[in-house]
Design a protein around this motif. Structure first.
Motif, PDB file in Angstrom:
ATOM      1  N   PHE A 136      -8.146   8.916  -0.205  1.00 50.19           N
ATOM      2  CA  PHE A 136      -8.213   7.520   0.236  1.00 50.19           C
ATOM      3  C   PHE A 136      -9.675   7.081   0.319  1.00 50.19           C
ATOM      4  CE2 PHE A 136      -4.384   9.388   2.100  1.00 50.19           C
ATOM      5  CZ  PHE A 136      -3.412   8.469   1.736  1.00 50.19           C
ATOM      6  N   VAL A 150       2.366   4.725   7.292  1.00 46.37           N
ATOM      7  CA  VAL A 150       1.371   3.692   6.981  1.00 46.37           C
ATOM      8  C   VAL A 150       1.454   2.558   8.014  1.00 46.37           C
ATOM      9  CG1 VAL A 150       0.635   1.973   5.270  1.00 46.37           C
ATOM     10  CG2 VAL A 150       1.490   4.205   4.519  1.00 46.37           C
ATOM     11  N   VAL A 163      -4.131   0.636   6.770  1.00 49.84           N
ATOM     12  CA  VAL A 163      -4.704  -0.003   5.580  1.00 49.84           C
ATOM     13  C   VAL A 163      -5.302  -1.363   5.911  1.00 49.84           C
ATOM     14  CG1 VAL A 163      -3.202   1.218   3.971  1.00 49.84           C
ATOM     15  CG2 VAL A 163      -2.471  -0.998   4.859  1.00 49.84           C
ATOM     16  N   ALA A 197       0.842  -1.208   0.000  1.00 47.78           N
ATOM     17  CA  ALA A 197       0.000   0.000   0.000  1.00 47.78           C
ATOM     18  C   ALA A 197       0.875   1.256   0.000  1.00 47.78           C
ATOM     19  CB  ALA A 197      -0.921  -0.007   1.216  1.00 47.78           C
ATOM     20  N   ARG A 200     -12.314   4.593   2.415  1.00 45.56           N
ATOM     21  CA  ARG A 200     -12.428   3.786   3.631  1.00 45.56           C
ATOM     22  C   ARG A 200     -13.890   3.442   3.904  1.00 45.56           C
ATOM     23  NH1 ARG A 200     -13.955   6.204   8.325  1.00 45.56           N
ATOM     24  NH2 ARG A 200     -13.030   4.437   9.369  1.00 45.56           N
TER      25      ARG A 200
END
Lengths: 250, 321
Positions: free
Chosen positions: B129, B94, B153, B25, B131
């Motif tokens: 992003f 991340v 992630v 990611a 989600r």
């Protein structure tokens, strides 16, 4: 000992949530609103600590619109001593953590218990952010809690991916409740009657002297991709044949 | 543009697939920003983990060793990750959305006044992003309005980096003062199982309240689990009823899985359970109630008494081997 707990107003978990027509949010018509189920567990735990310690005050806080009074009344009916409603327009988790930091300082709380996540935005962030802002220890996803040293320290069991982790730390601290911490009580009729007379303070978030702008902007929302319809098989043999032949997974 | 820092998990000398996926990611994020990917390993005496970390496809591995980093406690690790981000010129951090990632990432976001997106399922070219919210009934595209960003992630939504060259490795010396009120690790009661890890398994058999008891998980479900070489999962209802431990829970508030084959046994398919398994490649449902919602997401549904169908399926699967 003063324990602060949260009560976020969220859609009932059994509600089927749909994206609204203009793709900006959810269709709110017909939704039944409840206390976030994980916050109910947090409230229950605070009440149990109070019952065990004899002398504790449980203060319940909700951040959001004035409709959240309803959820605060539920918490008061369960047994919390008083409530604080902080009115704020569409705050994100960062903003909520800033607001709660101010309330915790104002109240001089010894322990904050929140649900591990709210079942609307599923962020799972506020407790951890609050702990950092206060410079306090945190224990997330807890399934057991023991207060020791007359309220000076705590030991928690956390539900983590690989098993159960035990941590100990001094209070004050921030704790987030997982599913198995306890089974929340229902509000009794006398509890509901008493709740009507318990104090509920209203605070405007704008009076707290903090940044209220969101750091996360929701650009758009969409429904999840639909799964293609499957089929019913008649028996185990047909199931095995389908998994071997069609799906090629056996 | 800045670099992308990845939080490296490890236990018992091994790195979980979740971290390999987080590197994948991070590479997508770095591709847009033009920065490097840097895998941070925190621990006390990292040993062979350093070599394993160098195989995951990050541009560089940065190791921080200290006795205070023996355990995965959020307070000291937040301070350390913030310092590593500064030392490596990283502007995005991340995490895998595991319990460790969910514990530390928001704390780091608050420490750095960073915007955060949790449980991200997609990275867009414009830097936004995606989600899930509302148990996966809504997918939001979000923009993080800060220079420094934190992201966790969803591990089923990204892939590890394939065929990567070995990364350069570097030790970083930091002096992080442990706070006076720091959390102390007491013990870990690790789940011991010979079965595959639930979140990494190719096949998962999950049981629900229809099994009626913990004993039936052992006597009825487990033989099928083992005949398939699968991991065992459970619905929240089964966990609530005390049949099985919570670390088997699949759903909005448990683990998110996406195996090649998922078999739900005696599971009605509450919204919150579907949120954790509906990205599985092939979904099988066995339930005696033909109206159970799980049939709406199942590729193959068998309306049957599980106490008859599961032993029969077990024997016939064994006969295939």
């Amino acid at each position: 000992m003063k324990i602060l707990v949260t009560a976020k107003r969220v859609p009932d978990p059994e509600t089927k949530i749909k994206v609204n027509a203009d793709g900006t949010g959810i269709e709110e018509a017909g939704i039944k609103w409840v206390v976030n189920p994980f916050d109910e567990i947090a409230i229950e735990q605070a009440l149990r600590i109070k019952e065990a310690q004899g002398e504790a005050e449980v203060v319940i806080v909700s951040v959001g619109s004035s409709d959240s009074q309803e959820q605060l009344r539920t918490g008061l009916a369960m047994g919390a001593d008083r409530a604080i409603l902080v009115s704020a327009d569409n705050p994100d988790p960062t903003v909520v953590s800033r607001i709660l930091e101010k309330i915790v300082e104002k109240e001089s709380a010894d322990l904050v218990i929140l649900g591990k996540q709210a079942i609307d935005d599923d962020s799972n962030e506020v407790g951890q952010m609050l702990a950092q802002r206060l410079g306090w220890p945190q224990a997330t996803f807890i399934s057991e809690l023991e207060i020791a040293d007359g309220g000076g320290s705590a030991t928690c069991v956390r539900e983590i991916d690989g098993g159960l982790e035990t941590l100990s730390f001094p209070l004050p601290a921030v704790i987030t409740a997982d599913l198995r911490l306890n089974e929340p009580r229902y509000a009794s009729l006398p509890g509901i009657m008493k709740a009507r007379k318990k104090p509920m303070e209203e605070i405007d978030a704008a009076s707290l002297g903090i940044e209220l702008g969101r750091s996360v902007t929701i650009v758009s929302v969409e429904p999840p991709p639909e799964r293609a319809a499957g089929r019913v098989v008649k028996n185990v043999d047909e199931l095995i044949a389908a998994l071997q032949g069609e799906a090629k997974v056996l | 543009m800045g670099n992308v820092l990845i939080y490296g998990e490890h236990a018992g000398g091994n790195i979980p697939k979740a971290t390999a996926v987080a590197v994948g990611a991070a590479q997508q994020i770095a591709a847009a920003s033009g920065g490097d990917t840097i895998l941070a390993l925190l621990g006390n005496d990292l040993g062979g983990v350093k070599d394993a970390a160098a195989q995951l496809g990050a541009t560089k591995v940065v190791c921080v060793e200290s006795a205070d980093l023996e355990h995965e406690t959020a307070d000291i690790r937040t301070l350390t990750m913030k310092a590593v981000a500064e030392a490596t010129g990283s502007d995005t951090v991340v995490f895998a959305a595991t319990t460790a990632g969910k514990d530390i990432a928001p704390r780091l976001a608050a420490a750095a006044e960073a915007a955060i997106a949790s449980d991200v399922t997609a990275v867009n070219d414009d830097g936004t992003f995606v989600r899930p919210m509302y148990a996966g009934n809504v997918f939001a595209t979000v923009k993080l309005e800060s220079d420094f960003k934190v992201v966790s992630v969803r591990t089923t939504a990204f892939e590890p980096v394939e065929g990567a060259a070995a990364s350069a490795s570097e030790d970083l010396s930091l002096s992080i003062e442990k706070p006076g009120n720091a959390v102390e690790f007491v013990k870990l009661d690790a789940t011991v199982s010979d079965r595959p890890v639930l979140t990494e398994a190719e096949r998962v058999v999950a049981g629900g309240r229809g099994l009626k008891s913990g004993e039936n998980f052992t006597t009825v479900l487990e033989p099928l689990v083992d005949a398939l070489g699968a991991a065992m999962g459970a619905s929240r209802a089964a966990v609530d009823a005390g049949y099985v431990p919570n670390d088997l829970q699949v759903g909005q508030t448990g683990k998110v899985i996406a195996p090649t084959l998922y078999i739900g046994v005696g599971i009605s398919g509450a919204i919150q359970h579907l949120a954790g398994m509906k990205d599985s490649k092939v979904i099988v449902a066995i339930n005696k109630d033909a109206d159970a919602p799980i049939f709406s997401v199942a590729d193959f549904g068998l309306v049957a008494d599980l106490f008859e169908a599961v032993p029969e399926l077990t024997e016939k699967v064994k006969a295939l081997a």
